[in-house]
Design a protein around this motif. Structure first.
Motif, mmCIF file in Angstrom:
data_model
loop_
_atom_site.group_PDB
_atom_site.id
_atom_site.type_symbol
_atom_site.label_atom_id
_atom_site.label_comp_id
_atom_site.label_asym_id
_atom_site.label_seq_id
_atom_site.Cartn_x
_atom_site.Cartn_y
_atom_site.Cartn_z
ATOM 1 N N LYS A 94 0.755 -1.357 -0.113
ATOM 2 C CA LYS A 94 -0.207 -0.028 -0.067
ATOM 3 C C LYS A 94 0.897 1.242 -0.052
ATOM 4 O O LYS A 94 0.415 2.339 -0.320
ATOM 5 C CB LYS A 94 -1.036 0.091 1.119
ATOM 6 C CG LYS A 94 -1.923 -1.108 1.127
ATOM 7 C CD LYS A 94 -2.907 -0.959 2.378
ATOM 8 C CE LYS A 94 -3.933 -2.130 2.181
ATOM 9 N NZ LYS A 94 -4.818 -2.073 3.291
ATOM 10 N N ARG A 95 2.244 1.141 0.538
ATOM 11 C CA ARG A 95 3.115 2.495 0.398
ATOM 12 C C ARG A 95 4.409 1.795 0.242
ATOM 13 O O ARG A 95 4.856 0.475 0.548
ATOM 14 C CB ARG A 95 2.779 2.923 1.715
ATOM 15 C CG ARG A 95 3.558 2.509 2.911
ATOM 16 C CD ARG A 95 2.730 2.769 4.200
ATOM 17 N NE ARG A 95 1.356 1.946 4.346
ATOM 18 C CZ ARG A 95 1.308 0.790 4.466
ATOM 19 N NH1 ARG A 95 2.161 -0.077 4.781
ATOM 20 N NH2 ARG A 95 0.041 0.266 4.972
ATOM 21 N N VAL A 96 5.257 2.858 -0.322
ATOM 22 C CA VAL A 96 6.702 2.602 -0.299
ATOM 23 C C VAL A 96 7.436 3.754 0.188
ATOM 24 O O VAL A 96 7.242 4.880 -0.284
ATOM 25 C CB VAL A 96 7.094 2.418 -1.887
ATOM 26 C CG1 VAL A 96 8.502 1.935 -2.026
ATOM 27 C CG2 VAL A 96 6.181 1.249 -2.383
ATOM 28 N N PRO A 97 8.384 3.287 1.378
ATOM 29 C CA PRO A 97 9.267 4.503 1.765
ATOM 30 C C PRO A 97 10.307 4.983 0.895
ATOM 31 O O PRO A 97 10.558 4.059 -0.020
ATOM 32 C CB PRO A 97 9.908 3.708 2.910
ATOM 33 C CG PRO A 97 9.159 2.528 3.389
ATOM 34 C CD PRO A 97 8.515 2.041 1.995
ATOM 35 N N VAL A 98 10.453 6.306 0.895
ATOM 36 C CA VAL A 98 11.604 6.879 -0.094
ATOM 37 C C VAL A 98 12.495 7.095 0.647
ATOM 38 O O VAL A 98 12.574 7.850 1.806
ATOM 39 C CB VAL A 98 11.010 8.112 -0.783
ATOM 40 C CG1 VAL A 98 11.793 8.560 -1.729
ATOM 41 C CG2 VAL A 98 9.742 7.854 -1.393
ATOM 42 N N VAL A 108 5.461 7.225 -0.696
ATOM 43 C CA VAL A 108 4.698 7.099 -1.681
ATOM 44 C C VAL A 108 3.413 6.208 -1.570
ATOM 45 O O VAL A 108 3.812 4.850 -1.158
ATOM 46 C CB VAL A 108 5.139 6.916 -3.102
ATOM 47 C CG1 VAL A 108 4.293 6.769 -4.213
ATOM 48 C CG2 VAL A 108 6.331 7.872 -3.742
ATOM 49 N N SER A 109 2.192 6.476 -1.402
ATOM 50 C CA SER A 109 1.246 5.753 -0.849
ATOM 51 C C SER A 109 0.059 5.517 -2.345
ATOM 52 O O SER A 109 0.315 6.413 -3.449
ATOM 53 C CB SER A 109 0.289 6.000 0.028
ATOM 54 O OG SER A 109 -0.456 7.267 -0.351
ATOM 55 N N ARG A 110 -0.668 4.494 -2.149
ATOM 56 C CA ARG A 110 -1.633 4.508 -3.500
ATOM 57 C C ARG A 110 -2.487 5.722 -3.590
ATOM 58 O O ARG A 110 -2.683 6.139 -4.697
ATOM 59 C CB ARG A 110 -2.387 3.177 -3.021
ATOM 60 C CG ARG A 110 -2.009 1.963 -2.992
ATOM 61 C CD ARG A 110 -2.979 0.931 -2.590
ATOM 62 N NE ARG A 110 -2.465 -0.641 -2.917
ATOM 63 C CZ ARG A 110 -3.062 -1.544 -2.524
ATOM 64 N NH1 ARG A 110 -4.412 -1.589 -2.188
ATOM 65 N NH2 ARG A 110 -2.206 -2.743 -2.693
ATOM 66 N N ALA A 111 -2.731 6.584 -2.383
ATOM 67 C CA ALA A 111 -3.465 7.703 -2.428
ATOM 68 C C ALA A 111 -2.601 8.642 -3.366
ATOM 69 O O ALA A 111 -3.342 9.476 -4.115
ATOM 70 C CB ALA A 111 -3.807 8.259 -1.160
#
Ligand SMILES: [Zn+2]
Length: 159
Positions: A94-98, A108-111
């Motif tokens: 659902k999200r990826v840390p940068v 960065v999230s799906r939203a």
């Protein structure tokens, strides 16, 4: 024009330390309507991610450090948005840390991707991309009246 992670990531990221009680994590997720957050050390280095799934799956955990997932997929600021889209879809996350080095600089999230789709317009005549809540009345590059469609994102091929 390749959109990068830095163009769409959320920079103001809610994080917790490893020793944060799970109740505090639960309260943060609940109040902020988010489904997970990064766990960072005192230097801002990410050491894991804790999600609603972790909280539900590990009822005996006491702290964020006990419950978090350590093996986390992350990206860099200059990773392309398309690559992130691929990760979110293929890995069902659902999200990826940068990260910059080991330091957390965004998420960065799906939203964020949905927001990007909602805000991006492409000229049907010259292909110019514009961002905004509404389509421009005229293309700023070629002058074509309207003709803007929201950006078509290419389908993700199954590997
Ligand atoms: Zn145009």
């Amino acid at each position: 024009m390749v959109m990068k992670v830095r163009d769409i990531m959320t920079r103001d990221v809610v994080t917790v330390r490893e020793d944060a009680p799970v109740r505090e994590v639960a309260q943060l997720l609940d109040e902020r309507h988010i489904s997970g957050l990064p766990v960072c050390d005192a230097d801002g280095h990410m050491v894991g991610v804790i999600s609603e799934f972790d909280l539900i799956a590990k009822p005996d955990a006491h702290s964020a450090g006990d419950a978090m997932t350590r093996d986390v997929i992350s990206v860099m600021e200059d990773t392309s948005v398309d690559e992130v889209r691929y990760l979110l879809v293929q890995r069902r996350i659902k999200r990826v840390p940068v990260l910059r080095g080991q330091k957390l600089v965004g998420i960065v999230s799906r939203a964020d991707l949905v927001h990007e789709i909602a805000q991006t317009w492409v000229c049907e005549v010259c292909g110019d991309h514009e961002r905004g809540a509404r389509a421009p009345e005229r293309c700023p590059r070629c002058g074509a009246p309207s003709g803007y469609a929201s950006v078509p994102t290419p389908p993700i091929g199954v590997a």
